[in-house]
Design an enzyme around this catalytic site. Structure first.
Site, mmCIF file in Angstrom:
data_model
loop_
_atom_site.group_PDB
_atom_site.id
_atom_site.type_symbol
_atom_site.label_atom_id
_atom_site.label_comp_id
_atom_site.label_asym_id
_atom_site.label_seq_id
_atom_site.Cartn_x
_atom_site.Cartn_y
_atom_site.Cartn_z
ATOM 1 C CG ASN A 45 18.773 35.046 -2.602
ATOM 2 O OD1 ASN A 45 17.972 35.878 -3.028
ATOM 3 N ND2 ASN A 45 20.072 35.110 -2.862
ATOM 4 C CG HIS A 131 23.140 34.037 -12.103
ATOM 5 N ND1 HIS A 131 24.352 33.441 -11.851
ATOM 6 C CD2 HIS A 131 22.890 34.849 -11.051
ATOM 7 C CE1 HIS A 131 24.812 33.861 -10.683
ATOM 8 N NE2 HIS A 131 23.932 34.713 -10.176
ATOM 9 C CD GLU A 174 18.166 33.585 -13.632
ATOM 10 O OE1 GLU A 174 17.521 33.940 -12.630
ATOM 11 O OE2 GLU A 174 19.127 34.223 -14.071
ATOM 12 C CB SER A 178 18.488 36.124 -9.769
ATOM 13 O OG SER A 178 19.258 36.762 -10.764
ATOM 14 C CG ASP A 203 19.597 28.831 -12.492
ATOM 15 O OD1 ASP A 203 19.060 28.564 -11.400
ATOM 16 O OD2 ASP A 203 20.707 29.386 -12.588
ATOM 17 C CG HIS A 206 16.172 33.140 -7.459
ATOM 18 N ND1 HIS A 206 16.672 33.570 -6.250
ATOM 19 C CD2 HIS A 206 17.194 33.236 -8.362
ATOM 20 C CE1 HIS A 206 17.936 33.942 -6.415
ATOM 21 N NE2 HIS A 206 18.280 33.745 -7.684
ATOM 22 C CE LYS A 238 20.655 31.406 -5.247
ATOM 23 N NZ LYS A 238 21.739 32.348 -5.181
HETATM 24 C C1 LIG Z 1 19.820 32.238 -11.013
HETATM 25 C C2 LIG Z 1 21.068 31.865 -10.293
HETATM 26 N N1 LIG Z 1 21.791 30.843 -10.753
HETATM 27 C C3 LIG Z 1 22.936 30.476 -10.146
HETATM 28 C C4 LIG Z 1 23.401 31.127 -9.029
HETATM 29 C C5 LIG Z 1 24.679 30.716 -8.409
HETATM 30 O O1 LIG Z 1 24.436 29.885 -7.343
HETATM 31 P P1 LIG Z 1 25.477 29.773 -6.139
HETATM 32 O O2 LIG Z 1 25.272 30.955 -5.287
HETATM 33 O O3 LIG Z 1 25.141 28.477 -5.488
HETATM 34 O O4 LIG Z 1 26.844 29.749 -6.760
HETATM 35 C C6 LIG Z 1 22.641 32.167 -8.491
HETATM 36 C C7 LIG Z 1 23.116 32.844 -7.255
HETATM 37 O O5 LIG Z 1 23.167 34.020 -7.110
HETATM 38 C C8 LIG Z 1 21.462 32.571 -9.146
HETATM 39 O O6 LIG Z 1 20.739 33.601 -8.696
#
Ligand SMILES: Cc1ncc(COP(=O)(O)O)c(C=O)c1O
Length: 383
Positions: A45, A131, A174, A178, A203, A206, A238
């Protein structure tokens, strides 16, 4: 003192090994693996390819020479360093919002949002494809939950009408999903739900660094106000090429979040040196329009290859592309075959994705070239 007998210990071990064996048999066993620099990596990522950028490495060398490498305690336990505050302020200023709170991970940030919903007895309306960290937070805190079909405005409207009337609602989505790589129609979601929800939490994991002016994300790109989106979650592992997360938004929401965010209160603050590095990287990322333009051109190139491919690809305009292969066995087989050709992609399986979405997650980064994409499709074609 209660002590497990040898017999019950070995019974437990037997159950563990049976569980692991059944996951293996279903092609759902998970293991860890690193890769070397010679591998063509479509699993990272690190969208803007900043993790190995010499300028970024120099930033961290300076940062670690000047500031403590570890914070030594939680932010509420006197480890709130000036660099943490500076980073929070820089994000708030860049996004044009009141304030921000720096977390140790995106996972911790999303869990914390759920703690806020629980404390204030709110209910959540979520896109079905959000997520795992959002699910874990909401379900772990028994927050009442209504799910709408992925990016489906019609279903969203139906679901808003069925919400319990005695609780205020927060919508969580999101910005770029993801697994599917699809973008949420945030502005339309807002228009459809403004009468029914108190605010949206978006969120940007990405989307930040990729979408919007100076890469500042999808909320900004779609022109949504802080009132519409009082909190946005920005994981820093990311495009920001580090680790941690920032939650940015309305000052009162941030303050309330700080009061009840157990993953924040009871966890060590991120390294002050890293916070300093991130402060400089935020500037670098905002100036990286040339990298974003190349990445977008790669996405378009990839989409042309998808259009010629006999395989089932999800329609995605982001650097995340999803190949649907229907079974975990096929997903692992394709991933393994590509690995033998020197290409790394992630096989995505249940429970991370639904059965239908089982397949490969291919992620484009700035350092890729059209030739790399050609090679990937050549390999896929002969499997
Ligand atoms: C959409 C989304 N939110 C939150 C996270 C979690 O973030 P972190 O890897 O910093 O714990 C991810 C990571 O995979 C994600 O893809």
């Amino acid at each position: 003192v209660l002590k497990l007998s040898d017999a019950s210990m070995s019974l437990l071990k037997k159950r563990f090994s049976e569980e692991v064996a059944s996951l293996r048999a279903a092609n759902l066993y998970r293991h860890r693996e690193g890769i070397d620099d010679a591998t063509l990596n479509f699993a990272s990522n690190d969208y803007l390819s900043l993790t190995k950028e010499p300028a970024v490495q120099q930033i961290y060398q300076r940062a670690f020479a000047r500031f403590p490498c570890g914070s030594g305690a939680s932010s509420l336990g006197f480890a709130y360093h000036a660099n943490h505050r500076a980073l929070e302020c820089a994000f708030a200023e860049a996004l044009g919002v009141d304030d921000a709170l720096l977390f140790s991970s995106g996972y911790a940030a999303n869990l914390s949002v759920a703690h806020l919903l629980k404390r204030f007895q709110l209910q959540a309306l979520i896109d079905k494809a959000v997520h795992a960290s959002i699910y874990d937070g909401l379900q772990g805190n028994a927050v009442p939950l209504t799910r709408y079909l992925h990016n489906d405005l019609e279903d969203l409207q139906l679901k808003t009408q069925s919400l319990a009337r005695d609780k205020a609602t927060i919508l969580i989505t999101e910005a770029v999903f993801s697994m599917s790589g699809q973008c949420a129609p945030l502005a339309q979601i807002h228009v459809h739900t403004a009468q029914h929800v108190e605010g949206m939490v978006v969120d940007e994991a990405h989307a930040f660094g990729i979408l919007g002016r100076e890469g500042l994300g999808a909320v900004m790109q779609q022109g949504l106000s802080m009132q519409a989106v009082p909190l946005r979650v920005i994981p820093l592992g990311k495009a920001c090429a580090a680790a941690g997360a920032v939650v940015a938004g309305d000052g009162l929401w941030i303050d309330a979040l700080l009061q009840c965010a157990r993953p924040y209160i009871y966890s060590t603050a991120i390294s002050p040196a890293m916070a300093y590095g991130l402060l400089e990287i935020l500037n670098l990322l905002r100036e990286a329009d040339a990298r974003r333009a190349k990445l977008q051109a790669l996405v378009e190139y990839f989409r042309q290859a998808v259009a010629q491919s006999p395989l089932t690809w999800r329609d995605s305009r982001s650097p995340i592309q999803q190949l649907q292969l229907a079974t975990a066995e096929r997903a692992l087989d394709y991933a393994q075959y590509l690995r033998q050709q020197g290409i790394v992609v992630l096989a995505t399986r249940q429970p991370t994705v639904s059965k239908k979405e089982t397949g490969l997650r291919v992620v484009l980064n700035y350092h890729h070239e059209p030739d790399d994409i050609d090679f990937l499709f050549q390999c896929l074609a002969v499997r």
